[in-house]
Motif scaffolding. Sequence first.
Motif, PDB file in Angstrom:
ATOM      1  N   ARG A  25      44.795  30.194  41.943  1.00  0.00           N
ATOM      2  CA  ARG A  25      45.024  31.567  42.419  1.00  0.00           C
ATOM      3  C   ARG A  25      46.210  32.194  41.709  1.00  0.00           C
ATOM      4  O   ARG A  25      46.185  33.382  41.355  1.00  0.00           O
ATOM      5  N   LEU A  26      47.246  31.417  41.481  1.00  0.00           N
ATOM      6  CA  LEU A  26      48.405  31.909  40.745  1.00  0.00           C
ATOM      7  C   LEU A  26      48.008  32.262  39.312  1.00  0.00           C
ATOM      8  O   LEU A  26      48.385  33.314  38.799  1.00  0.00           O
ATOM      9  N   SER A  27      47.206  31.405  38.693  1.00  0.00           N
ATOM     10  CA  SER A  27      46.773  31.649  37.310  1.00  0.00           C
ATOM     11  C   SER A  27      45.993  32.942  37.178  1.00  0.00           C
ATOM     12  O   SER A  27      46.204  33.710  36.239  1.00  0.00           O
ATOM     13  N   SER A  28      45.096  33.204  38.117  1.00  0.00           N
ATOM     14  CA  SER A  28      44.293  34.424  38.012  1.00  0.00           C
ATOM     15  C   SER A  28      45.145  35.670  38.227  1.00  0.00           C
ATOM     16  O   SER A  28      44.951  36.678  37.535  1.00  0.00           O
ATOM     17  N   ASN A  29      46.112  35.618  39.137  1.00  0.00           N
ATOM     18  CA  ASN A  29      46.990  36.772  39.348  1.00  0.00           C
ATOM     19  C   ASN A  29      47.877  37.022  38.131  1.00  0.00           C
ATOM     20  O   ASN A  29      48.091  38.168  37.732  1.00  0.00           O
ATOM     21  N   GLN A 126      56.401  36.840  44.452  1.00  0.00           N
ATOM     22  CA  GLN A 126      55.430  35.825  44.846  1.00  0.00           C
ATOM     23  C   GLN A 126      54.166  36.548  45.263  1.00  0.00           C
ATOM     24  O   GLN A 126      54.217  37.691  45.718  1.00  0.00           O
ATOM     25  N   PHE A 127      53.026  35.880  45.117  1.00  0.00           N
ATOM     26  CA  PHE A 127      51.749  36.460  45.472  1.00  0.00           C
ATOM     27  C   PHE A 127      51.343  35.933  46.841  1.00  0.00           C
ATOM     28  O   PHE A 127      51.143  34.724  47.002  1.00  0.00           O
ATOM     29  N   LYS A 128      51.207  36.833  47.795  1.00  0.00           N
ATOM     30  CA  LYS A 128      50.884  36.419  49.160  1.00  0.00           C
ATOM     31  C   LYS A 128      49.531  35.710  49.227  1.00  0.00           C
ATOM     32  O   LYS A 128      49.381  34.701  49.904  1.00  0.00           O
ATOM     33  N   GLN A 129      48.540  36.196  48.472  1.00  0.00           N
ATOM     34  CA  GLN A 129      47.203  35.601  48.517  1.00  0.00           C
ATOM     35  C   GLN A 129      47.134  34.264  47.789  1.00  0.00           C
ATOM     36  O   GLN A 129      46.160  33.532  47.938  1.00  0.00           O
ATOM     37  N   ALA A 130      48.158  33.900  47.015  1.00  0.00           N
ATOM     38  CA  ALA A 130      48.154  32.630  46.286  1.00  0.00           C
ATOM     39  C   ALA A 130      48.987  31.548  46.966  1.00  0.00           C
ATOM     40  O   ALA A 130      48.985  30.410  46.529  1.00  0.00           O
TER      41      ALA A 130
END
Length: 153
Positions: A25-29, A126-130
Amino acid sequence: MASQENVISTDRPIVVDATDHIAGRLSSNVAKLLLNGNRVSIVNCEKIMLSGTRTNIIYHYRKFLEVNSVIHPKHGPVHARRPDTMMTRMVRGMLPKKKPSGLLAHKRLRTYIGSPRELSGFEKIQFKQAKITKSAANYTTIGDIAKIIGWTE
């Protein structure tokens, strides 16, 4: 922590604190930010989480390391063993392979083990969805996997 929406490309890099984020998920964001023209730096790559059972993750990484050239194994694919280079490969897999936009986007990515001094003054997002949703005991860090497959700090 700021969110990723409406980030405008500037000369200053977007610094992402990767602590307790799920790797895919981090990679895609991050790939989306790179394709929008932003420079992105990922810090604390050794604290990124992989979901799944620990034994299964280790088994698959060891099988992956066995892949090499039939003709000359030294010339075969070089497999990353450091957490920051593992993360670079994951993000590269989410970018277009043959288009110039993907190649240029990959050049704008920087990954770090820990948090370097030159990025300490930047705001870290930071990405909440990740972020991980369960207890950290249900995940394995990339740093742990890297130590098992041959990374020496």
